[in-house]
Design an enzyme around this catalytic site. Structure first.
Site, PDB file in Angstrom:
ATOM      1  N   LYS A   1       8.071  -4.876   2.397  1.00  0.00           N
ATOM      2  CA  LYS A   1       8.220  -3.481   2.586  1.00  0.00           C
ATOM      3  C   LYS A   1       7.797  -3.218   4.152  1.00  0.00           C
ATOM      4  CE  LYS A   1       5.608   0.817   1.477  1.00  0.00           C
ATOM      5  NZ  LYS A   1       4.704   1.443   0.453  1.00  0.00           N
TER       6      LYS A   1
ATOM      7  N   TYR B   1       0.840  -1.276   0.017  1.00  0.00           N
ATOM      8  CA  TYR B   1       0.171  -0.109   0.121  1.00  0.00           C
ATOM      9  C   TYR B   1       0.729   1.216   0.126  1.00  0.00           C
ATOM     10  CZ  TYR B   1       0.244  -0.161   5.227  1.00  0.00           C
ATOM     11  OH  TYR B   1       0.844  -0.156   6.565  1.00  0.00           O
ATOM     12  N   CYS B   2       0.291   2.261  -0.540  1.00  0.00           N
ATOM     13  CA  CYS B   2       1.030   3.438  -0.772  1.00  0.00           C
ATOM     14  C   CYS B   2       2.505   3.185  -1.466  1.00  0.00           C
ATOM     15  CB  CYS B   2       1.288   4.055   0.590  1.00  0.00           C
ATOM     16  SG  CYS B   2       1.761   5.902   0.306  1.00  0.00           S
ATOM     17  N   PRO B   3       2.607   2.741  -2.571  1.00  0.00           N
ATOM     18  CA  PRO B   3       3.823   2.523  -3.257  1.00  0.00           C
ATOM     19  C   PRO B   3       4.467   3.555  -3.735  1.00  0.00           C
ATOM     20  CG  PRO B   3       1.942   1.755  -4.663  1.00  0.00           C
ATOM     21  CD  PRO B   3       1.368   2.255  -3.299  1.00  0.00           C
TER      22      PRO B   3
END
Length: 280
Positions: A161, A148-150
């Site tokens: 991550k 998420y939020c790459p």
């Protein structure tokens, strides 16, 4: 020492620790605090500052998340799961905050010399590597697809991550913000954001390309380092690191004369968030 580390090696750091005191407050207060610090540090009214902050269960939406076609159904799902929902004023997409996620803001001034966006990211990468010497160069910065939020400055170990970096620029001040998933399950946090997009999209095609979340590509530092590391442990490491980087570390919150400025930025953030969260 790298050029980026030299930007951290300064005579005096101001350390504002809100990792315990801010937990029950709205995360909007943290964005207002960083805006205030950008103003104060940018205009050289305050020393460069490191601020730590933790909030109870909150999903911070990005601007594009707010534009999901079925966002009006997705927000109640998040609230039902026990999360507050806000929209942030810096770039990026949805992230999860909880008591196992430590946020660190490094606030620097561009008053005397400019700091470009890549430099801001590299300064935070250097800082995080110094915080976790047992991981060191295993900490890589590149986009983790499925997270998420790459972004191009996702921080990962062995392809998993554990952190993401964003920046906020205001009045010649720069706040470089990192969220560190320290404790708990990175995959469980990712499942929540996967559900947000599943409900928010419901198969509708959109101009903006939302990430297809793969929970298995996210993990916490406790999982990755196989250590019982806590948010409090990292805050202690951070204080030790600041003392290595500076001749003097001054601790404390906003001074009374700075509170008026903080109130101004808080009102601005709250009003903007109200407008963003009005769903048709």
């Amino acid at each position: 020492m790298s050029h980026y580390e030299s930007l951290l090696q300064i005579p005096k750091w101001h350390f504002m620790d809100e990792s315990m005191t801010g937990r029950s407050r709205s995360a909007l207060e943290s964005f207002a605090a960083d805006d205030t610090l950008c103003h104060l540090v940018g205009q050289q009214m305050s020393s460069p500052t490191v601020r730590t902050w933790v909030h109870n269960k909150t999903v911070v939406l990005g601007i594009q998340d707010h534009r999901l076609p079925h966002i009006a159904e997705a927000i109640p799902m998040l609230e039902h799961a026990g999360y507050n929902v806000i929209v942030r004023n810096s770039g990026g997409l949805a992230v999860v905050l909880d008591e196992g996620v430590l946020n660190i803001s490094i606030v620097l001034s561009e008053h005397d010399s400019s700091i470009d966006i890549p430099t801001g990211y590299e300064v935070m990468l250097a800082f995080v590597r110094r915080l976790f010497p047992e991981a060191g160069d295993r900490i890589a910065a590149y986009e983790i697809v499925g997270s998420y939020c790459p972004g191009s400055y996702d921080l990962s170990i062995d392809g998993l991550k554990f952190a993401g970096i964003s920046q906020r620029r205001l009045r010649q001040g720069i706040a470089v913000q990192v969220y560190l998933c320290v404790e708990g399950s990175g995959a469980e946090r990712a499942e929540l954001i996967r559900d947000l997009y599943d409900i928010g999209l419901q198969g509708v095609e959109t101009k903006f390309s939302y990430p297809a979340i793969k929970p298995e590509v996210m993990a916490s530092l406790a999982e990755l380092l196989e250590l019982p590391i806590t948010v409090n442990d990292v805050v202690i490491r951070l204080q030790i690191l600041l003392r290595e980087l500076a001749d003097e570390v001054v601790m404390g919150s906003f001074r009374p004369e700075e509170m008026e400025l903080y109130t101004f930025y808080l009102n601005r953030v709250v009003e903007r968030n109200k407008k963003m969260l009005i769903t048709e």
